[in-house]
Design a protein around this motif. Structure first.
Motif, PDB file in Angstrom:
ATOM      1  N   VAL A 142      63.416 -63.167  -2.342  1.00 22.54           N
ATOM      2  CA  VAL A 142      63.086 -63.184  -3.764  1.00 22.54           C
ATOM      3  C   VAL A 142      64.247 -62.599  -4.557  1.00 22.54           C
ATOM      4  O   VAL A 142      65.075 -61.855  -4.028  1.00 22.54           O
ATOM      5  N   VAL A 143      64.307 -62.950  -5.827  1.00 23.83           N
ATOM      6  CA  VAL A 143      65.284 -62.363  -6.754  1.00 23.83           C
ATOM      7  C   VAL A 143      64.500 -61.519  -7.747  1.00 23.83           C
ATOM      8  O   VAL A 143      63.592 -62.008  -8.419  1.00 23.83           O
ATOM      9  N   LEU A 144      64.831 -60.240  -7.821  1.00 24.06           N
ATOM     10  CA  LEU A 144      64.130 -59.302  -8.693  1.00 24.06           C
ATOM     11  C   LEU A 144      65.051 -58.840  -9.816  1.00 24.06           C
ATOM     12  O   LEU A 144      66.232 -58.600  -9.592  1.00 24.06           O
ATOM     13  N   THR A 145      64.492 -58.735 -11.008  1.00 25.09           N
ATOM     14  CA  THR A 145      65.206 -58.114 -12.123  1.00 25.09           C
ATOM     15  C   THR A 145      64.672 -56.703 -12.251  1.00 25.09           C
ATOM     16  O   THR A 145      63.473 -56.494 -12.470  1.00 25.09           O
ATOM     17  N   VAL A 156      68.720 -58.340  -8.204  1.00 27.54           N
ATOM     18  CA  VAL A 156      68.982 -58.075  -6.798  1.00 27.54           C
ATOM     19  C   VAL A 156      68.257 -59.117  -5.946  1.00 27.54           C
ATOM     20  O   VAL A 156      67.090 -59.429  -6.171  1.00 27.54           O
ATOM     21  N   HIS A 157      69.007 -59.691  -5.009  1.00 26.02           N
ATOM     22  CA  HIS A 157      68.468 -60.681  -4.067  1.00 26.02           C
ATOM     23  C   HIS A 157      67.978 -59.920  -2.838  1.00 26.02           C
ATOM     24  O   HIS A 157      68.770 -59.222  -2.190  1.00 26.02           O
ATOM     25  N   PHE A 171      56.571 -48.279  -3.836  1.00 27.34           N
ATOM     26  CA  PHE A 171      57.913 -48.832  -3.627  1.00 27.34           C
ATOM     27  C   PHE A 171      57.854 -50.090  -2.758  1.00 27.34           C
ATOM     28  O   PHE A 171      56.900 -50.293  -1.991  1.00 27.34           O
ATOM     29  N   LEU A 172      58.888 -50.903  -2.897  1.00 20.77           N
ATOM     30  CA  LEU A 172      59.085 -52.059  -2.031  1.00 20.77           C
ATOM     31  C   LEU A 172      60.200 -51.739  -1.059  1.00 20.77           C
ATOM     32  O   LEU A 172      61.318 -51.403  -1.466  1.00 20.77           O
ATOM     33  N   ARG A 173      59.901 -51.829   0.233  1.00 17.68           N
ATOM     34  CA  ARG A 173      60.955 -51.730   1.248  1.00 17.68           C
ATOM     35  C   ARG A 173      61.572 -53.111   1.398  1.00 17.68           C
ATOM     36  O   ARG A 173      60.866 -54.096   1.629  1.00 17.68           O
ATOM     37  N   ALA A 174      62.877 -53.183   1.267  1.00 16.56           N
ATOM     38  CA  ALA A 174      63.532 -54.489   1.280  1.00 16.56           C
ATOM     39  C   ALA A 174      64.929 -54.374   1.879  1.00 16.56           C
ATOM     40  O   ALA A 174      65.536 -53.294   1.903  1.00 16.56           O
ATOM     41  N   TYR A 175      65.432 -55.537   2.355  1.00 14.79           N
ATOM     42  CA  TYR A 175      66.827 -55.625   2.788  1.00 14.79           C
ATOM     43  C   TYR A 175      67.559 -56.499   1.786  1.00 14.79           C
ATOM     44  O   TYR A 175      67.088 -57.580   1.405  1.00 14.79           O
ATOM     45  N   CYS A 176      68.710 -56.024   1.327  1.00 15.61           N
ATOM     46  CA  CYS A 176      69.516 -56.757   0.350  1.00 15.61           C
ATOM     47  C   CYS A 176      70.728 -57.341   1.072  1.00 15.61           C
ATOM     48  O   CYS A 176      71.693 -56.608   1.352  1.00 15.61           O
ATOM     49  N   PRO A 177      70.710 -58.639   1.421  1.00 18.44           N
ATOM     50  CA  PRO A 177      71.796 -59.221   2.233  1.00 18.44           C
ATOM     51  C   PRO A 177      73.156 -59.192   1.552  1.00 18.44           C
ATOM     52  O   PRO A 177      74.177 -59.057   2.217  1.00 18.44           O
ATOM     53  N   GLU A 178      73.204 -59.330   0.228  1.00 17.32           N
ATOM     54  CA  GLU A 178      74.496 -59.348  -0.456  1.00 17.32           C
ATOM     55  C   GLU A 178      75.181 -57.986  -0.380  1.00 17.32           C
ATOM     56  O   GLU A 178      76.396 -57.902  -0.256  1.00 17.32           O
ATOM     57  N   GLU A 179      74.381 -56.912  -0.449  1.00 21.56           N
ATOM     58  CA  GLU A 179      74.944 -55.562  -0.319  1.00 21.56           C
ATOM     59  C   GLU A 179      74.990 -55.116   1.132  1.00 21.56           C
ATOM     60  O   GLU A 179      75.670 -54.141   1.473  1.00 21.56           O
ATOM     61  N   LYS A 192      61.018 -58.563 -13.622  1.00 19.21           N
ATOM     62  CA  LYS A 192      60.834 -59.994 -13.401  1.00 19.21           C
ATOM     63  C   LYS A 192      60.987 -60.287 -11.917  1.00 19.21           C
ATOM     64  O   LYS A 192      61.689 -59.559 -11.208  1.00 19.21           O
ATOM     65  N   TRP A 193      60.349 -61.358 -11.467  1.00 20.77           N
ATOM     66  CA  TRP A 193      60.436 -61.720 -10.055  1.00 20.77           C
ATOM     67  C   TRP A 193      60.472 -63.247  -9.944  1.00 20.77           C
ATOM     68  O   TRP A 193      59.816 -63.956 -10.691  1.00 20.77           O
ATOM     69  N   LYS A 194      61.305 -63.713  -9.019  1.00 22.84           N
ATOM     70  CA  LYS A 194      61.495 -65.159  -8.890  1.00 22.84           C
ATOM     71  C   LYS A 194      61.628 -65.515  -7.410  1.00 22.84           C
ATOM     72  O   LYS A 194      62.392 -64.889  -6.678  1.00 22.84           O
ATOM     73  N   PRO A 195      60.877 -66.519  -6.934  1.00 16.86           N
ATOM     74  CA  PRO A 195      60.992 -66.909  -5.526  1.00 16.86           C
ATOM     75  C   PRO A 195      62.245 -67.733  -5.280  1.00 16.86           C
ATOM     76  O   PRO A 195      62.847 -68.275  -6.210  1.00 16.86           O
ATOM     77  N   THR A 196      62.649 -67.814  -4.033  1.00 19.75           N
ATOM     78  CA  THR A 196      63.751 -68.697  -3.636  1.00 19.75           C
ATOM     79  C   THR A 196      63.235 -69.633  -2.548  1.00 19.75           C
ATOM     80  O   THR A 196      62.098 -69.502  -2.093  1.00 19.75           O
ATOM     81  N   VAL A 197      64.059 -70.569  -2.140  1.00 15.27           N
ATOM     82  CA  VAL A 197      63.658 -71.500  -1.071  1.00 15.27           C
ATOM     83  C   VAL A 197      64.061 -70.966   0.295  1.00 15.27           C
ATOM     84  O   VAL A 197      63.783 -71.582   1.314  1.00 15.27           O
ATOM     85  N   GLU A 198      64.719 -69.803   0.322  1.00 15.09           N
ATOM     86  CA  GLU A 198      65.215 -69.248   1.586  1.00 15.09           C
ATOM     87  C   GLU A 198      64.131 -68.449   2.297  1.00 15.09           C
ATOM     88  O   GLU A 198      63.349 -67.747   1.672  1.00 15.09           O
TER      89      GLU A 198
END
Length: 295
Positions: A142-145, A156-157, A171-179, A192-198
């Motif tokens: 997901v992409v979060l604002t 953040v992706h 809190f949301l536990r997440a892994y950020c692949p770009e970082e 804001k929150w937006k889904p991806t196709v990945e």
């Protein structure tokens, strides 16, 4: 009640292997016709359950089967497992062993979206929570604002892994692949929150290093009875007691930090701080600073 019954029927067959319509009808308090209708519903959802006639017949779940990927996609299988795990408000509590067997049937992990053994109330239903729950269970990025006092608004992706509760909130536990790093993201900062196709392979969030225990003091705060919803949302409900006069009282040993000061400020002047004196002073000073900044 039907969603809960469908889940329980599936759990019953996972435990027993085989049963009869009569036994199932008696156990669930429904008619035999209803049992066969439920079997048809599960069959239509892609679950390999069938009725066998004859002396040794009955209602069975096909043994030794993992759903063929050609029959149902991974996403379809996740959706079925998600729907059965959710079960609606009327469903009975899922049976962990059966849920694991069901996950194996679909060749999927049975990881929960919410951290087990959490303290406090689970976050209430809203679009943001429902979006994250589905993304975690279905393993979609997901992409979060996010809003941050230092960085302002930023995107953040993430690969969402789990929702957890801490003293400071949810809190949301997440892994950020770009970082290339794991992060703990405050739910309250997600704008804001937006889904991806990945999609991504299931992974575990690293164990968090134990925090150094901050010095604590006995905190006693009194609230009017009409603030029950707001007080329970701010503090662990197990630490809130109702007084004989009907008012609510928080009585707990806890750190005197900025997070606590902010919570009490948000609850307004109705929060009567009995102790400790230093907490009352910090709240008063912060409230005065806010007032003077807005003159």
């Amino acid at each position: 009640m039907r969603k809960g019954r469908l889940f329980q029927l599936l759990c019953h067959l996972l435990e027993k292997g085989q049963s009869t319509a009569g036994i199932i009808a008696e156990e669930f308090g429904v008619s035999v016709r209803t049992v066969y209708r439920d079997v048809e519903t599960l069959n239509a959802a892609g679950i390999p359950i069938y009725a066998e006639t004859g002396r040794h017949g009955g209602i069975c779940l096909m043994k030794g089967l993992v759903m063929d990927r050609a029959v149902l996609s991974q996403e379809d299988r996740r959706k079925i497992l998600d729907a059965l795990k959710s079960g609606g408000e009327d469903s009975l509590e899922p049976i962990p062993a059966s849920l694991q067997k069901l996950a194996e049937l679909f060749d999927l992990p049975a990881d929960e979206w919410l951290e087990p053994g959490f303290q406090g109330q689970a976050p209430g239903p809203n679009d943001r929570i429902e979006f994250l729950r589905r993304a975690i269970i279905q393993h979609h990025t997901v992409v979060l604002t996010m809003a941050d006092s230092a960085e302002g608004l930023y995107r953040v992706h993430t690969m969402p892994l789990q929702v957890c509760c801490r003293e400071e909130g949810w809190f949301l536990r997440a892994y950020c692949p770009e970082e290339g790093e794991y992060r703990l993201l405050p739910l309250s900062h997600i704008l804001k929150w937006k889904p991806t196709v990945e999609s991504f392979e299931p992974m575990s969030f690293p164990e968090e290093a134990p925090k150094e225990e901050a010095p604590t003091a006995r905190v006693v705060v009194r609230f009017p009875a009409g603030m029950v919803d707001r007080v329970f949302a701010a503090f662990d409900c197990t630490n809130i007691h109702r007084r004989k006069d009907g008012d609510l009282e928080l009585r707990r040993d806890m750190p005197i930090d900025q997070a606590l000061v902010n919570k009490l400020l948000a609850l307004g002047p109705e929060a009567g701080i009995s102790s400790p004196p230093e907490l009352r002073q910090q709240v008063a000073e912060r409230a005065r600073a806010i007032y003077e900044a807005n003159l």
